[in-house]
Scaffold this active site. Structure first.
Site, PDB file in Angstrom:
ATOM      1  N   SER A   1       0.814  -1.207   0.000  1.00 43.76           N
ATOM      2  CA  SER A   1       0.000   0.000   0.000  1.00 43.76           C
ATOM      3  C   SER A   1       0.851   1.263   0.000  1.00 43.76           C
ATOM      4  CB  SER A   1      -0.906   0.017   1.238  1.00 43.76           C
ATOM      5  OG  SER A   1      -1.569   1.263   1.376  1.00 43.76           O
TER       6      SER A   1
ATOM      7  N   TYR B   1      -2.640   5.128  -3.880  1.00 42.12           N
ATOM      8  CA  TYR B   1      -3.605   6.182  -3.587  1.00 42.12           C
ATOM      9  C   TYR B   1      -3.070   7.421  -4.292  1.00 42.12           C
ATOM     10  CZ  TYR B   1      -6.177   3.560  -0.049  1.00 42.12           C
ATOM     11  OH  TYR B   1      -6.961   2.629   0.604  1.00 42.12           O
TER      12      TYR B   1
ATOM     13  N   THR C   1      -6.173   2.696  -6.952  1.00 43.11           N
ATOM     14  CA  THR C   1      -7.422   2.653  -6.200  1.00 43.11           C
ATOM     15  C   THR C   1      -8.325   3.808  -6.600  1.00 43.11           C
ATOM     16  OG1 THR C   1      -6.498   1.485  -4.301  1.00 43.11           O
ATOM     17  CG2 THR C   1      -8.438   2.838  -3.899  1.00 43.11           C
TER      18      THR C   1
ATOM     19  N   LYS D   1      -8.321  -0.503  -9.604  1.00 44.66           N
ATOM     20  CA  LYS D   1      -8.795  -1.206  -8.413  1.00 44.66           C
ATOM     21  C   LYS D   1     -10.029  -0.513  -7.840  1.00 44.66           C
ATOM     22  CE  LYS D   1      -7.211  -2.664  -3.815  1.00 44.66           C
ATOM     23  NZ  LYS D   1      -8.176  -1.918  -2.984  1.00 44.66           N
TER      24      LYS D   1
ATOM     25  N   HIS E   1     -13.543  -2.681  -1.577  1.00 41.47           N
ATOM     26  CA  HIS E   1     -12.698  -2.261  -0.449  1.00 41.47           C
ATOM     27  C   HIS E   1     -13.071  -3.016   0.828  1.00 41.47           C
ATOM     28  CE1 HIS E   1      -9.649   1.006  -0.510  1.00 41.47           C
ATOM     29  NE2 HIS E   1      -9.675   0.864   0.798  1.00 41.47           N
TER      30      HIS E   1
END
Length: 411
Positions: free
Chosen positions: A122, A146, A172, A241, A265
């Protein structure tokens, strides 16, 4: 054993886990994790309807056994984007593994590598992409992005990820803001361990910030043109995603996405949305084998992996279970979680005559409708049970003034 970061207790375990199934790890993890950290993992948004039904909805599809197949010794090996994997089970990206173990993503990567599984890291990881890569230099790994409002930050991330040998980016798009996560509010959760990319870019550790505050630093506006820009700047394949409908799959592919990642999620964003397994068939039909499909949300059984593969997924991700494994056993605990799913999946393959992962894509499923529940969330005062107090899950009193996370409830 337990170590501490500014009073925050972190598991120091490194041991295989004996289990009957993955569900039992959820309760056992309470013994080694503070309440706020535990419920950051073990919760969804609002009433948690989608979170629960992500798993329950796998029962809408039933595996049809096959007889007289003259087959034995099924194999789990599969290939994905040129990577040779020992299992179709993948480590889905989750922020801040340091709330589960002192070695955080480094331990998770080691466990994934030992099991031959794809690891994904992440943007909000505690450990650096360089340290993660060094933990298993030859292991396959993807990076979850992100997207930041600051493209200088994005460029720094892309450069580091590519240099560290990551093979792709998972963009994402379903978490432009944080879902209304009641458990985080009730425990006053904030990230208690520094997040590497924030430290190296601004000297900001990411400590003490809530989930909503962290999301606020990310882009709240993402469009098809961003996919092309990310591909050009990073030089890496980009999966989108957060796709849960055919329309978005068409949009992503039209914008040049190299793959589709079907997920909601884990029920942590919109509540009362559909379970991902219910939406997978229409997305697979829309994609029509033009790009690979990753799937996650609610996976707890080898039969769930089987069903997702049969309905069109190429890899099947797990999230919360491996963090419980990380807390209870470190790298070996993560490996144990993957191997538990592998063991169950092999049984399903044997009993359906599927010799290979490719064979599962032609397995027969049936489909029946269901009636779902409408329960309140597990952390609603009417349902909550006392949280256990142990020597391993408490904050150190002398550091309580600076702690971002509360300890276990005590009367």
């Amino acid at each position: 054993m337990t170590s501490y970061y500014n009073g925050f207790p972190q598991s120091d375990r490194d041991e295989a886990i004996n289990m009957i199934n993955l569900d039992e790890l959820e309760e056992r993890a309470k013994e080694v994790m503070p309440e706020g950290a535990y419920y950051y993992i073990a919760s969804g948004s609002e009433n948690e309807w989608t979170w629960r039904n992500n798993t329950a909805a796998f029962n809408h599809f039933q595996i049809v056994p096959r007889a007289l197949t003259n087959m034995d010794s099924p194999q789990l090996d599969t290939e994905f984007m040129g990577m040779k994997l020992k299992t179709p089970v993948m480590i889905s990206p989750i922020a801040c593994h340091g709330i589960a173990h002192k070695d955080a993503e480094v331990a998770t990567q080691k466990g994934a590598a030992a099991a031959g599984a794809l690891f994904t890291s992440s943007t909000y990881a505690n450990k650096s992409v360089e340290d993660i890569a060094a933990a298993a230099p030859n292991a396959p790994r993807f990076f979850q992005l992100y997207l930041s409002k600051d493209w200088d930050f994005n460029k720094m991330v892309f450069d580091a990820v590519k240099k560290a040998g990551y093979s792709g980016i998972l963009l994402t798009v379903d978490a432009l803001v944080s879902g209304f996560r009641e458990a985080n509010l009730r425990t006053k959760f904030a990230y208690p361990v520094p997040l590497d990319f924030f430290t190296r870019y601004q000297g900001a550790k990411g400590e003490g910030q809530t989930v909503a505050q962290m999301y606020a630093s990310s882009a709240q506006k993402i469009g098809p043109e961003d996919i092309k820009r990310i591909k050009e700047m990073s030089g890496l394949p980009v999966f989108v995603k957060g796709v849960v409908c055919a329309e978005d799959a068409f949009l992503a592919m039209g914008a040049g996405a190299d793959g589709i990642y079907v997920t909601n999620h884990g029920g942590r964003e919109i509540d009362c949305g559909p379970a991902t397994i219910d939406m997978l068939p229409e997305i697979a039909k829309a994609v029509d084998h033009r790009v690979p499909i990753i799937f996650d949300s609610g996976v707890r059984r080898g039969s769930h992996v089987f069903k997702a593969l049969a309905l069109g997924a190429d890899l099947v991700g797990i999230g919360r279970p491996y963090l419980y494994g990380l807390a209870l056993g470190g790298a070996k605990g993560v490996q144990s979680v993957i191997e538990q799913l592998n063991q169950e999946l092999l049984i399903d393959m044997q009993l359906t005559g599927c010799k290979t992962i490719a064979d599962i894509k032609h397995a027969r499923l049936t489909h029946f409708n269901y009636t779902a529940d409408n329960l309140k969330s597990n952390t609603d005062p009417s349902r909550i049970t006392p949280y256990p107090v142990t020597n391993d899950n408490q904050l150190k009193e002398e550091d309580s003034a600076t702690d971002a996370v509360s300890g276990a409830s005590q009367e």
